[in-house]
Scaffold this motif. Structure first.
Motif, mmCIF file in Angstrom:
data_model
loop_
_atom_site.group_PDB
_atom_site.id
_atom_site.type_symbol
_atom_site.label_atom_id
_atom_site.label_comp_id
_atom_site.label_asym_id
_atom_site.label_seq_id
_atom_site.Cartn_x
_atom_site.Cartn_y
_atom_site.Cartn_z
ATOM 1 N N PHE A 275 0.804 -1.218 0.000
ATOM 2 C CA PHE A 275 0.000 0.000 0.000
ATOM 3 C C PHE A 275 0.841 1.274 0.000
ATOM 4 C CE2 PHE A 275 -0.206 -0.952 4.707
ATOM 5 C CZ PHE A 275 0.287 0.252 5.211
ATOM 6 N N THR A 276 2.099 1.218 0.485
ATOM 7 C CA THR A 276 2.948 2.408 0.393
ATOM 8 C C THR A 276 3.380 2.662 -1.053
ATOM 9 O OG1 THR A 276 4.870 1.069 1.009
ATOM 10 C CG2 THR A 276 3.825 2.359 2.747
ATOM 11 N N PHE A 277 3.697 1.612 -1.798
ATOM 12 C CA PHE A 277 4.046 1.790 -3.209
ATOM 13 C C PHE A 277 2.845 2.283 -4.009
ATOM 14 C CE2 PHE A 277 8.166 -0.336 -4.731
ATOM 15 C CZ PHE A 277 8.859 0.154 -3.638
ATOM 16 N N GLN A 278 1.662 1.805 -3.648
ATOM 17 C CA GLN A 278 0.468 2.217 -4.377
ATOM 18 C C GLN A 278 0.189 3.699 -4.163
ATOM 19 O OE1 GLN A 278 -2.932 -0.492 -4.637
ATOM 20 N NE2 GLN A 278 -4.228 1.151 -3.879
ATOM 21 N N THR A 279 0.269 4.164 -2.920
ATOM 22 C CA THR A 279 0.005 5.581 -2.635
ATOM 23 C C THR A 279 1.133 6.474 -3.153
ATOM 24 O OG1 THR A 279 0.912 5.195 -0.410
ATOM 25 C CG2 THR A 279 -1.478 5.178 -0.639
ATOM 26 N N LEU A 280 2.359 5.978 -3.106
ATOM 27 C CA LEU A 280 3.475 6.759 -3.640
ATOM 28 C C LEU A 280 3.338 6.937 -5.141
ATOM 29 C CD1 LEU A 280 6.163 8.167 -3.107
ATOM 30 C CD2 LEU A 280 7.303 5.941 -3.285
ATOM 31 N N GLY A 281 2.964 5.876 -5.837
ATOM 32 C CA GLY A 281 2.730 5.972 -7.276
ATOM 33 C C GLY A 281 1.601 6.939 -7.596
ATOM 34 N N TYR A 282 0.571 6.941 -6.756
ATOM 35 C CA TYR A 282 -0.556 7.865 -6.934
ATOM 36 C C TYR A 282 -0.084 9.318 -6.865
ATOM 37 C CZ TYR A 282 -4.544 10.707 -5.379
ATOM 38 O OH TYR A 282 -5.475 11.700 -5.229
ATOM 39 N N LEU A 283 0.737 9.653 -5.888
ATOM 40 C CA LEU A 283 1.221 11.030 -5.741
ATOM 41 C C LEU A 283 2.094 11.442 -6.923
ATOM 42 C CD1 LEU A 283 2.144 11.221 -1.935
ATOM 43 C CD2 LEU A 283 0.049 11.980 -3.065
ATOM 44 N N ILE A 284 2.935 10.530 -7.383
ATOM 45 C CA ILE A 284 3.798 10.846 -8.533
ATOM 46 C C ILE A 284 2.963 11.070 -9.779
ATOM 47 C CG2 ILE A 284 5.629 9.968 -10.029
ATOM 48 C CD1 ILE A 284 6.709 8.427 -7.597
ATOM 49 N N ASP A 285 1.941 10.241 -9.984
ATOM 50 C CA ASP A 285 1.072 10.398 -11.153
ATOM 51 C C ASP A 285 0.303 11.716 -11.100
ATOM 52 O OD1 ASP A 285 1.892 7.999 -12.161
ATOM 53 O OD2 ASP A 285 0.128 6.873 -11.507
ATOM 54 N N VAL A 286 -0.140 12.113 -9.910
ATOM 55 C CA VAL A 286 -0.825 13.409 -9.763
ATOM 56 C C VAL A 286 0.140 14.538 -10.068
ATOM 57 C CG1 VAL A 286 -1.900 14.995 -8.119
ATOM 58 C CG2 VAL A 286 -2.538 12.583 -8.115
ATOM 59 N N ASN A 287 1.359 14.438 -9.553
ATOM 60 C CA ASN A 287 2.360 15.485 -9.792
ATOM 61 C C ASN A 287 2.714 15.594 -11.271
ATOM 62 O OD1 ASN A 287 4.548 17.374 -8.650
ATOM 63 N ND2 ASN A 287 5.764 15.909 -9.815
ATOM 64 N N ASN A 288 2.763 14.461 -11.965
ATOM 65 C CA ASN A 288 3.090 14.460 -13.398
ATOM 66 C C ASN A 288 1.880 14.765 -14.274
ATOM 67 O OD1 ASN A 288 5.721 13.772 -12.726
ATOM 68 N ND2 ASN A 288 5.412 11.588 -13.082
ATOM 69 N N GLU A 289 0.756 15.035 -13.634
ATOM 70 C CA GLU A 289 -0.494 15.373 -14.319
ATOM 71 C C GLU A 289 -0.972 14.243 -15.238
ATOM 72 O OE1 GLU A 289 0.099 19.130 -16.230
ATOM 73 O OE2 GLU A 289 0.066 20.238 -14.347
ATOM 74 N N GLU A 290 -0.651 13.011 -14.846
ATOM 75 C CA GLU A 290 -1.130 11.853 -15.593
ATOM 76 C C GLU A 290 -2.541 11.467 -15.154
ATOM 77 O OE1 GLU A 290 1.649 8.664 -15.447
ATOM 78 O OE2 GLU A 290 3.323 9.858 -16.199
ATOM 79 N N ILE A 291 -2.902 11.848 -13.942
ATOM 80 C CA ILE A 291 -4.256 11.604 -13.437
ATOM 81 C C ILE A 291 -4.706 12.825 -12.638
ATOM 82 C CG2 ILE A 291 -3.990 9.091 -13.276
ATOM 83 C CD1 ILE A 291 -3.627 9.493 -10.228
ATOM 84 N N GLU A 292 -6.008 12.955 -12.491
ATOM 85 C CA GLU A 292 -6.559 13.973 -11.599
ATOM 86 C C GLU A 292 -6.634 13.377 -10.193
ATOM 87 O OE1 GLU A 292 -7.572 17.165 -12.076
ATOM 88 O OE2 GLU A 292 -6.700 17.034 -14.096
ATOM 89 N N PRO A 293 -6.366 14.155 -9.171
ATOM 90 C CA PRO A 293 -6.436 13.617 -7.811
ATOM 91 C C PRO A 293 -7.879 13.284 -7.439
ATOM 92 C CG PRO A 293 -6.233 15.994 -7.725
ATOM 93 C CD PRO A 293 -6.056 15.608 -9.169
ATOM 94 N N SER A 294 -8.037 12.312 -6.585
ATOM 95 C CA SER A 294 -9.364 11.964 -6.108
ATOM 96 C C SER A 294 -9.861 13.038 -5.148
ATOM 97 C CB SER A 294 -9.327 10.615 -5.390
ATOM 98 O OG SER A 294 -10.577 10.307 -4.828
ATOM 99 N N THR A 295 -11.081 13.491 -5.388
ATOM 100 C CA THR A 295 -11.674 14.486 -4.496
ATOM 101 C C THR A 295 -12.725 13.848 -3.591
ATOM 102 O OG1 THR A 295 -13.288 15.047 -6.226
ATOM 103 C CG2 THR A 295 -11.277 16.372 -6.119
ATOM 104 N N ASP A 296 -12.841 12.552 -3.663
ATOM 105 C CA ASP A 296 -13.802 11.815 -2.852
ATOM 106 C C ASP A 296 -13.018 10.947 -1.874
ATOM 107 O OD1 ASP A 296 -15.603 9.818 -1.869
ATOM 108 O OD2 ASP A 296 -16.956 10.252 -3.548
ATOM 109 N N ILE A 297 -13.038 11.319 -0.602
ATOM 110 C CA ILE A 297 -12.261 10.607 0.404
ATOM 111 C C ILE A 297 -12.703 9.148 0.528
ATOM 112 C CG2 ILE A 297 -13.812 11.382 2.244
ATOM 113 C CD1 ILE A 297 -10.015 10.681 2.518
ATOM 114 N N LEU A 298 -13.980 8.886 0.288
ATOM 115 C CA LEU A 298 -14.485 7.514 0.357
ATOM 116 C C LEU A 298 -13.882 6.660 -0.753
ATOM 117 C CD1 LEU A 298 -16.367 5.351 1.509
ATOM 118 C CD2 LEU A 298 -18.203 6.286 0.055
ATOM 119 N N GLU A 299 -13.911 7.165 -1.983
ATOM 120 C CA GLU A 299 -13.342 6.419 -3.110
ATOM 121 C C GLU A 299 -11.852 6.185 -2.916
ATOM 122 O OE1 GLU A 299 -14.220 8.446 -6.722
ATOM 123 O OE2 GLU A 299 -16.404 8.312 -6.479
ATOM 124 N N PHE A 300 -11.160 7.223 -2.464
ATOM 125 C CA PHE A 300 -9.712 7.085 -2.284
ATOM 126 C C PHE A 300 -9.406 6.078 -1.180
ATOM 127 C CE2 PHE A 300 -5.583 8.232 -0.508
ATOM 128 C CZ PHE A 300 -4.808 8.247 -1.664
#
Length: 481
Positions: free
Chosen positions: A131-156
């Motif tokens: 789960f640390t690699f998964q969340t770290l990859g998520y932050l990098i993808d958001v920073n690289n503008e490859e994905i939009e960040p989740s705005t729904d705390i439940l979904e995230f």
């Protein structure tokens, strides 16, 4: 609560009934049930670290929003690096502090400073490497503008904690999983049945293949010095199959369970032993980890070293695979395991064949002689390297390999060839044949196009093998990682 336990059956049945009969109105209601179920599942496995999982989820959700809202690169980098330090820091503290602590005193002792010290006892949270690699990859993808960040705390939260994958992956990418959580899942009979089919094959791989191989491996490895080289070769073969069946079995069950909820996880194994070169093997072995390392370690590192051309490429590959090895555990054996796999890429780099990938004997029943020889040679190399995965120290691993390459290699392993060994060889043969037949399909038991009579005959046969040869197992090898 492992997948192959009665506890899991009593857990999953009511959750599924609630999911499809009571909470089916919207994605929000479905996600609420999944989150509660996932937190319960993790707490059952290790309640002491439930708060850590919740904190990790909230911190990464907040940082993802901050990275996206920051207008200046400097501010974005501050939030990104905070996330990197936080996630890597968690992993380093819980998984590697004792390794570096002991290593520090070992270095002092080498230089004659015999300093006594207490052993650190830091418990390892289950699933932290995943789960640390998964969340770290998520932050990098958001920073690289490859994905939009989740705005729904439940979904995230469901994205991070989803129970089929929380303990041993796959390491899901946000671009693949988050969109599925944002829409209501509709029940599909075909997907549900395919999930059950994949669970069945994963269960067979784990409790029949992996556990029977484990019995043989555990019976000899502790006193391997007393056995001839021929026995050690057989033992190494069984361990390679145990490792593969154990983890691919878990992955198939995790993916299958997810399908029961209408959620598709990425494939984690794709018949890797039918590869003809090491690059193709790693494209098919632990795919979620390999692609993560390629995207977030190898690609930026090879870009930095691009002026060094092939030498830079080799350095990037070796560094990446050393990290792959170290990811598996705080032991020098894993570092050497990764180092060797990185070195195996060198001939491919210089021959320009690193990116070649093909299905062996595509559209045919049997491979050509050349393909067969390549597969066998690669399997032997991987099998021998797996010794470092099993050994408790580098010296033990090298001693084991040294004994394999001795004159006793020609001595028949009669003491090892008992009824259990022969039975396990037959089961492994059946396992390999089924995987070979399905090597071009979506998963290892994708038989939906077969006639209903043939499918049910096969299911009944698998159930009989489970009843006759299945062994109980309380954990999976990769739970320790």
């Amino acid at each position: 609560m492992v997948f192959n336990s009665f506890d899991f059956v009593t857990f999953i049945i009511p959750v599924l009934l609630l999911y499809w009969l009571v909470f089916k109105q919207s994605s929000t209601s479905q996600n609420i049930l999944l989150l509660v179920s996932s937190l319960f599942f993790y707490a059952w496995a290790d309640w002491r670290f439930l708060i850590l999982l919740v904190i990790s989820t909230l911190v990464n959700y907040y940082l993802g929003l901050k990275i996206n809202k920051a207008e200046e690169d400097k501010k974005r980098n501050v939030f990104l690096y905070t996330g990197v330090v936080f996630n890597v820091g968690l992993l380093l503290y819980f998984k590697y502090v004792n390794f570096f602590y002991e290593g520090f005193y070992d270095v002092l002792n080498v230089f004659g400073a015999d300093i006594g010290h207490d052993t650190l006892t830091i418990l390892l949270p289950l699933g932290i490497s995943f789960f640390t690699f998964q969340t770290l990859g998520y932050l990098i993808d958001v920073n690289n503008e490859e994905i939009e960040p989740s705005t729904d705390i439940l979904e995230f939260s469901v994205f991070v904690t989803f129970f089929p994958k929380i303990l041993s992956g796959p390491i899901e990418r946000a671009a693949g999983l988050l969109p599925q959580l944002s829409i209501k899942r509709e029940f599909s009979y075909a997907v549900f049945v395919d999930g059950l089919r994949q669970i069945l094959w994963g269960l067979f791989a784990k409790v029949v293949i992996a556990e029977n191989c484990a019995v043989l491996v555990n019976s000899v490895f502790g006193d391997y010095q007393d056995h001839p080289a021929s026995t050690l070769v057989l033992l190494t073969f069984f361990y390679a199959l145990q490792l593969y069946a154990d983890f691919s079995g878990y992955s198939n069950m995790a993916i299958g369970v997810s399908k029961l909820f209408g959620i598709q996880l990425m494939r984690n194994f794709s018949t890797p032993f039918f590869s003809t070169n090491i690059a193709d093997f790693w494209r098919k072995w632990h795919i979620s980890l390999t692609t993560w390392m390629m995207d977030y370690v190898f690609t930026p590192l090879s870009f930095i070293l691009r002026r060094q051309q092939k030498k830079g490429l080799i350095i990037s590959i070796i560094a990446t695979f050393v990290l792959v090895g170290f990811w598996h555990g705080a032991n020098w054996t894993f570092v050497v395991y990764g180092l060797f796999h990185g070195i195996y890429f060198i001939p491919l780099v210089y021959s320009g064949k690193m990116n070649t990938s093909e299905v062996v004997a595509k559209g045919k029943w049997l491979p050509s002689l050349q393909e067969l020889l390549k597969m066998l040679l690669l399997f032997v190399v991987i099998m021998l390297t797996d010794v470092f995965f099993r050994a408790s120290s580098i010296l033990e691993a090298f001693d084991y390999l040294r004994r394999i390459f001795s004159s006793t290699i020609i001595k028949a392993p009669w003491a090892f060839m008992n009824g259990t060994t022969v039975m396990t060889l037959l089961l492994v043969g059946f396992f390999v044949i089924v995987e070979w037949i399905n090597r071009e399909r979506k998963h290892d038991l994708e038989i939906s196009k077969f006639s209903i009579y043939l499918r049910w005959a096969f299911y009944i046969f698998i159930f009989l093998l489970l009843l006759l040869f299945g062994r109980s197992a309380e954990t999976f090898i990769y739970f320790q990682f």
